[in-house]
Design a protein around this motif. Structure first.
Motif, PDB file in Angstrom:
ATOM      1  N   TYR A   1      -8.362  -2.102   4.059  1.00 24.58           N
ATOM      2  CA  TYR A   1      -9.526  -2.789   3.473  1.00 24.58           C
ATOM      3  C   TYR A   1     -10.598  -3.021   4.529  1.00 24.58           C
ATOM      4  CZ  TYR A   1      -8.109  -7.035   5.889  1.00 24.58           C
ATOM      5  OH  TYR A   1      -7.812  -7.949   6.868  1.00 24.58           O
ATOM      6  N   MET A   2     -11.804  -3.345   4.035  1.00 22.51           N
ATOM      7  CA  MET A   2     -12.893  -3.755   4.938  1.00 22.51           C
ATOM      8  C   MET A   2     -13.017  -5.282   4.949  1.00 22.51           C
ATOM      9  SD  MET A   2     -15.873  -0.931   4.727  1.00 22.51           S
ATOM     10  CE  MET A   2     -16.612  -1.187   3.121  1.00 22.51           C
ATOM     11  N   ASP A   3     -13.154  -5.864   3.753  1.00 25.98           N
ATOM     12  CA  ASP A   3     -13.145  -7.317   3.587  1.00 25.98           C
ATOM     13  C   ASP A   3     -12.304  -7.596   2.351  1.00 25.98           C
ATOM     14  OD1 ASP A   3     -15.482  -8.343   5.428  1.00 25.98           O
ATOM     15  OD2 ASP A   3     -16.313  -6.634   4.325  1.00 25.98           O
ATOM     16  N   ILE A   4     -11.458  -8.598   2.398  1.00 24.24           N
ATOM     17  CA  ILE A   4     -10.743  -8.980   1.172  1.00 24.24           C
ATOM     18  C   ILE A   4     -11.617  -9.977   0.426  1.00 24.24           C
ATOM     19  CG2 ILE A   4      -8.770 -10.269   0.273  1.00 24.24           C
ATOM     20  CD1 ILE A   4      -7.993  -7.475   1.050  1.00 24.24           C
ATOM     21  N   ARG A   5     -11.998  -9.594  -0.766  1.00 20.81           N
ATOM     22  CA  ARG A   5     -12.934 -10.431  -1.521  1.00 20.81           C
ATOM     23  C   ARG A   5     -12.208 -11.150  -2.656  1.00 20.81           C
ATOM     24  NH1 ARG A   5     -18.573  -6.911  -0.994  1.00 20.81           N
ATOM     25  NH2 ARG A   5     -18.825  -7.549   1.156  1.00 20.81           N
TER      26      ARG A   5
ATOM     27  N   PHE B   1      -4.032 -14.011  -2.821  1.00 20.54           N
ATOM     28  CA  PHE B   1      -4.082 -13.142  -1.635  1.00 20.54           C
ATOM     29  C   PHE B   1      -3.104 -13.653  -0.568  1.00 20.54           C
ATOM     30  CE2 PHE B   1      -6.771 -12.696   2.451  1.00 20.54           C
ATOM     31  CZ  PHE B   1      -6.108 -11.546   2.855  1.00 20.54           C
ATOM     32  N   GLN B   2      -3.124 -14.954  -0.332  1.00 19.86           N
ATOM     33  CA  GLN B   2      -2.222 -15.503   0.692  1.00 19.86           C
ATOM     34  C   GLN B   2      -0.761 -15.318   0.276  1.00 19.86           C
ATOM     35  OE1 GLN B   2      -3.269 -16.111   3.569  1.00 19.86           O
ATOM     36  NE2 GLN B   2      -5.478 -16.339   3.231  1.00 19.86           N
TER      37      GLN B   2
ATOM     38  N   ARG C   1       0.261 -11.831   1.156  1.00 23.70           N
ATOM     39  CA  ARG C   1       0.559 -11.708   2.591  1.00 23.70           C
ATOM     40  C   ARG C   1       1.947 -12.259   2.884  1.00 23.70           C
ATOM     41  NH1 ARG C   1      -3.900 -14.375   6.180  1.00 23.70           N
ATOM     42  NH2 ARG C   1      -2.562 -13.499   7.768  1.00 23.70           N
TER      43      ARG C   1
ATOM     44  N   ARG D   1      -6.860  -3.908   8.355  1.00 25.00           N
ATOM     45  CA  ARG D   1      -8.311  -3.883   8.275  1.00 25.00           C
ATOM     46  C   ARG D   1      -8.817  -2.635   8.973  1.00 25.00           C
ATOM     47  NH1 ARG D   1     -13.203  -5.100  10.194  1.00 25.00           N
ATOM     48  NH2 ARG D   1     -14.613  -5.881   8.590  1.00 25.00           N
TER      49      ARG D   1
ATOM     50  N   THR E   1      -9.291  -2.040  13.328  1.00 25.51           N
ATOM     51  CA  THR E   1      -9.668  -2.989  14.378  1.00 25.51           C
ATOM     52  C   THR E   1      -8.522  -3.944  14.667  1.00 25.51           C
ATOM     53  OG1 THR E   1     -10.612  -4.394  12.684  1.00 25.51           O
ATOM     54  CG2 THR E   1     -12.108  -2.911  13.818  1.00 25.51           C
TER      55      THR E   1
ATOM     56  N   ALA F   1      -5.643  -2.994  19.273  1.00 25.00           N
ATOM     57  CA  ALA F   1      -6.482  -2.594  20.398  1.00 25.00           C
ATOM     58  C   ALA F   1      -5.922  -1.373  21.124  1.00 25.00           C
ATOM     59  CB  ALA F   1      -6.616  -3.759  21.387  1.00 25.00           C
TER      60      ALA F   1
ATOM     61  N   PRO G   1      -6.356   2.233  18.172  1.00 27.46           N
ATOM     62  CA  PRO G   1      -7.316   2.027  17.082  1.00 27.46           C
ATOM     63  C   PRO G   1      -7.388   3.193  16.095  1.00 27.46           C
ATOM     64  CG  PRO G   1      -8.466   2.498  19.129  1.00 27.46           C
ATOM     65  CD  PRO G   1      -7.030   2.379  19.478  1.00 27.46           C
TER      66      PRO G   1
END
Lengths: 632, 442
Positions: free
Chosen positions: B293-297, B307-308, B311, B319, B340, B343, B346
């Motif tokens: 995903y990019m942002d979880i909306r 959502f939590q 997880r 992400r 991201t 590290a 990547p």
């Protein structure tokens, strides 16, 4: 009230088929729903059908994939007509979802809708005993046996009809309240609008321009205020609070106190109440991100105020005598809180929810800063950018293009706001430090002059009303609807509706839509002459009541049960009397009556006894009865 | 419900679209004693929602919520429903909307058809079932699906072998091979556009290679795989019927990307991906499930908590942007991901055996071409009013649900109620003005 109440009415011009000779055996139809697998994956529905067919007076037992679907309902209706059924059981999901649905199907077959029993073999059998198919199947059989037992003791019931006061009370004069009031007034319905403050418009008065139209919130507030002020169907009480609510759908008695001296408490009657009490902004705790410790840390409402009070022609943004060169915006302050990470607010309850509007508000303000003060650096610290709404994603892309710098943090590691060491003070008095996940977790520290906390929404402070009206709140503290899709603006108390952010965070368009949705339920309710209620209320057998009033002392619902004087054989005595509008049929009175003089229609003691007998009876066709202990 | 109406029938409101938005609007209007005509271009009402498995955040089964609303609308004395019917054109004169409707031939006389399905059982010709996203097959003449409304057989002329067996077995002589399209014009005071959405093509991003692997699937197919009454009754991947052991969800696969013409967020994909992941982990307890995903909306009521929970259940959230999906051996897929989260590493490659692409929501119908309703630059119906978010640019015409932009079911139902309220207010005010006018002139 249910949106499909009219379906419960038996269709006219059809003979009522429940008239039969007193000694003729009943003809009971049992319908077992697979719920598309939700039930049949665990419960052996075919075996249930075969078994319950052997129960007394069951003439047919059928399985359907979706009993609630049109073909499923049609099967029931047709069987009533063709097989002369006079009692029906549906074993499916919770009655909360579909009892009304099946009452409708039963009515269309010409049968009184209360000659129907709903058995919940989904939540109570297949879902509860997922890992015990045999136990779940036995339980389903026993539950159906209980319903069949009860059906031998039921009579037709009629819905209670009560007069409907065609006037709505709207509590709260923000945009949700004004929208709901003006819609109803335009529909020809009288409205009493009560606002506690001195001005209409609520939180939006302090908002400035709104996304995504970029028009001034004032325009919206003024347009709605003009509508409510000028409409002859709307009466407005400003600086007023609802202090007492009693009664029931169609007939609520409310008391309203107006703050101005000399105005007595107003008492009035309304048929429906729309709760448009709104939200309050989250206020950070002292020291949270250095709020109230450092003057450079402000909340979003405070920042909006600063931007609005800064003249358009100003070249510099100043705060507290200091020129602002760099600003940090922090997302999710007081929202999306995690256990063990965030300090709970004073009420002890973490705000685990998303406040829905803060992301776009922050981006909108970040853009405004970049446009008005191009030399000011803007830094945005976020968890997830939630620009979900129509036109909102544009703010995100525009902010990126306008040079806003983004940093992303994990919820478990919120950024730290600190004072900059003196040596670096010229870069900014504050610094925001985080492990930036956009650069693979690098620890970064950004010096700024101002930190704007993207504060979210909190439930309004309406504890008194919640208590008075017996409203439910969710885990988030906002008012709780019955069901988010089936009855999204209704609460468990009939006749009370929710509009806007009293129910949870919403943006402006969503608030206006929710207000319209609440209004339309009121409009439909007022389209009827009478309010129709379930007949499951207590009834007093005057031949047995001896006036001890134990029932009245046990009753939790004010006004539902009282003692009245009446003449019995020439003597004046006290006897219990039920107010059908207020009685909820809880049965507390039944339990304490020493003479069995009070009982709840549709849920009488003899009916319960028949259900218990049905549960405990041997399972037909089964040699040894499984232990009852298996089915708990 | 009626399956045929005449031109002299004058509804108070025409609702275009029989999905959840249109049905909710229709019910809220009909409960106020207004006469409503619902037109639906498909063979059943119920729209997109009736094809879903379960719905977030309550995990109610979608049928349990949709079928009663479908049934309530079908039985409501104030609601008429026309299926297989499209709006061809609309024009407005003196506040009256004249709407030309095209009733497509079903080759079955609905007044005669009793839904016995004998024709369906007798038919020898099968084609991929559109309701099951092509996973199962359906006969060329069939009742559209189990809980369809109306329960009437419809013949698909494109696939029919014209053998005539259906006509021979039909007990009511309902088969009419010579049916012709029929147009009729309805005059009405008000209209609600509830024409919903489509998904952009699963192949919209060539780098995801959906054309090269049947194991790269649209989310609607995953809904059918997860539905308890779905095509297989369990989750099997399309290419070979294998039980998937590693499922990937690629978010924003058709949204938030100017290069494919969908710069906006489709608003529901995060939540349905999380929901599907949860249902999958129930159906396939051993499978690894990853959401890229990019942002979880997760913005709606109860969504963040949902959502939590996901997880906490062990669903893997990564992400990063999926750059490419390559079909590899054994029907599996290799995802090239720039993340991201790590590290050290990547640029990652991950192997999965089933991939769900979160396609974008696009308008299902463009009313601007043939009606007075204007659309905005995103292609959805424009809602220019600041105070009345369900009002379109044309007086007396309102909009509800995804026709005015991507929207989840909760927000759609609220908006449908709001549109119904606006219509009833509009009609009340319009008719009061007529009465005043008559009093003045009379």
């Amino acid at each position: 009230m249910s949106e499909h109440n009219q379906q419960v009415q038996p269709q006219k011009n059809k003979p009522m088929q429940n008239e039969r000779a007193a000694d003729a055996p009943l003809r009971i139809g049992v319908y077992i729903c697979r719920c598309g697998g939700n039930i049949s994956d665990v419960v052996d529905v075919d075996r249930v059908a075969e078994t319950v067919k052997l129960l007394p007076d069951v003439v047919t037992a059928k399985v359907h994939t979706f009993a609630c679907s049109d073909p499923g309902q049609q099967t029931i209706t047709n069987d009533i007509l063709e097989q002369n059924l006079d009692r029906v059981v549906v074993a499916s999901c919770t009655p909360f979802l579909h009892e009304q649905t099946f009452r409708g199907a039963v009515s269309r077959g010409g049968l009184n809708p209360y000659l129907y029993e709903h058995v919940n073999i989904r939540e109570q059998a297949s879902w509860a005993h997922k890992h015990d198919p045999e136990g779940a199947t036995i339980k389903a059989i026993r539950m159906i046996a209980a319903a069949v037992g009860k059906l031998h003791h039921v009579e037709p019931l009629e819905q209670i009809k009560l007069p409907n006061h065609r006037r709505a009370l709207v509590v709260g004069g923000g945009i949700a309240g004004m929208k709901a009031a003006s819609e109803l007034a335009g529909r020809g319905i009288k409205v009493l609008l009560v606002e506690s403050s001195q001005r209409l418009g609520g939180q939006l008065n302090d908002r400035g321009r709104v996304y995504p139209t970029e028009r001034d919130a004032k325009e919206l507030v003024e347009e709605l205020a003009r509508r409510v002020r000028t409409h002859s169907n709307i009466e407005i009480l400003m600086q007023s609070n609802v202090t007492a609510v009693s009664g029931f759908i169609g007939n609520f008695k409310v008391a309203i106190r107006t703050e101005a001296a000399g105005i007595p408490v107003t008492e009035t009657t309304v048929g429906a109440i729309i709760m448009a009490t709104g939200f309050r902004p989250y206020v950070p705790q002292d020291g949270e991100f250095l709020y109230r410790t450092e003057p450079g840390v402000v909340t979003m409402p405070e920042f909006l105020q600063l931007l609005r009070s800064t003249p358009d022609a100003a070249r510099k943004l100043t705060w507290n005598g200091r020129v602002i060169r760099n600003i940090a915006f922090l997302h999710c302050v007081g929202s999306r809180q995690l256990d063990g990470v965030h300090e709970p607010p004073p009420n002890g309850r973490l705000n685990t929810y998303c406040s829905r509007t803060c992301c776009t508000t922050i981006l909108q303000q970040a853009l405004e800063v970049r446009h008005r003060f191009p030399s000011v650096g803007v830094f945005d610290f976020y968890r997830d950018i939630r620009t979900y709404g129509r036109g909102e994603e544009n703010y995100y892309s525009a902010a990126s293009r306008a040079g806003v710098t983004f940093f992303r943090y994990n919820g478990e590691e919120p950024p730290r706001v600190e004072l900059t060491p003196r040596a670096r003070a010229k870069e900014g008095v504050l610094s925001v430090t985080l492990n930036d996940t956009l650069t693979w977790g690098t620890e970064l520290s950004v010096p700024v002059d101002m930190v704007v906390l993207g504060t979210g929404m909190m439930p309004g402070e309406i504890a008194d009303l919640i208590e008075q009206m017996k409203l439910a709140t969710g885990e988030d503290g906002f008012l709780q609807e019955v069901h988010p899709k089936l009855r999204p603006v209704e609460v468990s108390v009939n006749g009370i509706l929710l509009a806007g952010t009293a129910q949870g965070p919403m943006n402006i368009q969503e608030t206006l839509a929710a207000a319209g949705a609440a209004a339309v339920k009121a409009a439909a309710m007022f389209a009827r002459e009478d309010v129709e209620l379930n007949p499951y209320v207590a009834e007093v057998d005057l031949s047995r009541c001896c006036g001890e009033a134990l029932c009245v002392t046990q009753c939790d619902y004010e006004g539902a049960l009282q003692m009245v004087s009446m003449e019995v054989e020439g003597a004046t005595v006290e006897r219990a009397q039920v107010n059908a509008g207020l009685c909820v049929g809880c049965g507390a009175c039944v339990a304490v009556c020493p003479n069995r003089a009070i009982d709840v229609n549709g849920w009488r003691l003899d009916q319960f006894e028949a259900m218990v007998d049905g549960i405990a009876a041997a399972i037909p066709g089964q040699e040894c009865t499984p232990e009852l202990v298996n089915i708990h | 419900m009626n399956t045929q109406i005449n031109s002299d029938y004058v509804p108070d409101v025409l609702v275009i679209g029989g999905g959840i938005a249109g049905l909710q609007s229709a019910l809220d209007l009909a409960d106020q004693d207004l006469r409503v005509l619902v037109v639906e271009r498909n063979s059943s009402i119920g729209g997109r929602m009736i094809g879903l498995s379960k719905v977030f955040p309550t995990l109610d089964c979608a049928s349990c919520i949709t079928t009663p609303k479908m049934s309530a609308a079908a039985h409501h004395p104030n609601i008429q429903i026309l299926t297989n019917t499209e709006v061809q054109a609309m024009e407005t004169r003196n506040g009256i909307h004249s709407v030309r409707l095209l009733q497509k031939p079903t080759y079955v006389n609905f007044d005669k058809c009793i839904g016995c399905r004998l024709c369906e059982y007798a038919c020898d010709t099968e084609y991929p079932d559109p309701f099951e996203e092509g996973l199962g097959s359906v006969r060329a003449i069939a009742v559209p699906f189990t809980n369809a409304i109306p329960q009437k057989a419809v013949l698909d002329a494109e696939h029919c072998a014209t053998c005539g067996v259906c006509a021979r077995v039909c007990p009511t002589d309902a088969i009419e091979f010579d049916q012709q399209p029929r147009t009729l014009t309805i005059h009405t005071d008000s209209v609600i556009v509830a024409s919903g959405f489509n998904l952009n093509a699963v192949t919209v991003k060539p780098q995801y290679n959906a054309a090269r692997s049947s194991n790269i699937i649209p989310p609607t197919m995953m809904e059918r795989l997860l539905a308890p009454h779905g095509p297989y009754g369990r989750v099997l991947r399309p290419s070979d019927g294998k039980i998937p052991s590693s499922v990937a969800f690629v978010q924003c696969a058709g949204s938030r990307d100017e290069s494919i013409g969908v710069p906006y967020c489709s608003r529901v994909c995060c939540m349905y991906a999380i929901k599907q992941a949860m249902l999958l982990s129930g159906a396939l307890p051993l499978a690894d499930i990853t959401i890229y995903y990019m942002d979880i909306r997760a913005f709606g009521k109860g969504y963040e908590q949902f959502f939590q929970n996901a997880r906490a259940m062990g669903i893997n959230f990564v992400r990063g942007k999926v750059a490419r999906v390559d079909p590899i051996e054994d029907g599996d897929l290799r995802l090239h991901v720039e993340t991201t989260d790590d590290a050290e590493n990547p640029l990652q490659e991950h192997r999965h055996d089933l991939v769900v692409l979160a396609q974008g929501m696009i308008p299902a119908w463009n009313p601007a071409a043939t009606t007075p309703v204007a659309c905005a630059s995103d292609g959805f119906v424009a809602t220019p009013s600041l105070t009345d978010p369900t009002a379109t640019s044309a007086p007396g015409i309102f909009v509800a649900g995804a026709a005015a932009g991507p929207k989840d079911i909760v927000d759609t139902i609220a908006e449908a109620g709001a549109a119904a309220m606006q219509v009833s207010r509009y009609l009340h005010e319009k008719r009061a003005a007529v009465l005043v006018g008559q009093a003045v002139h009379g």
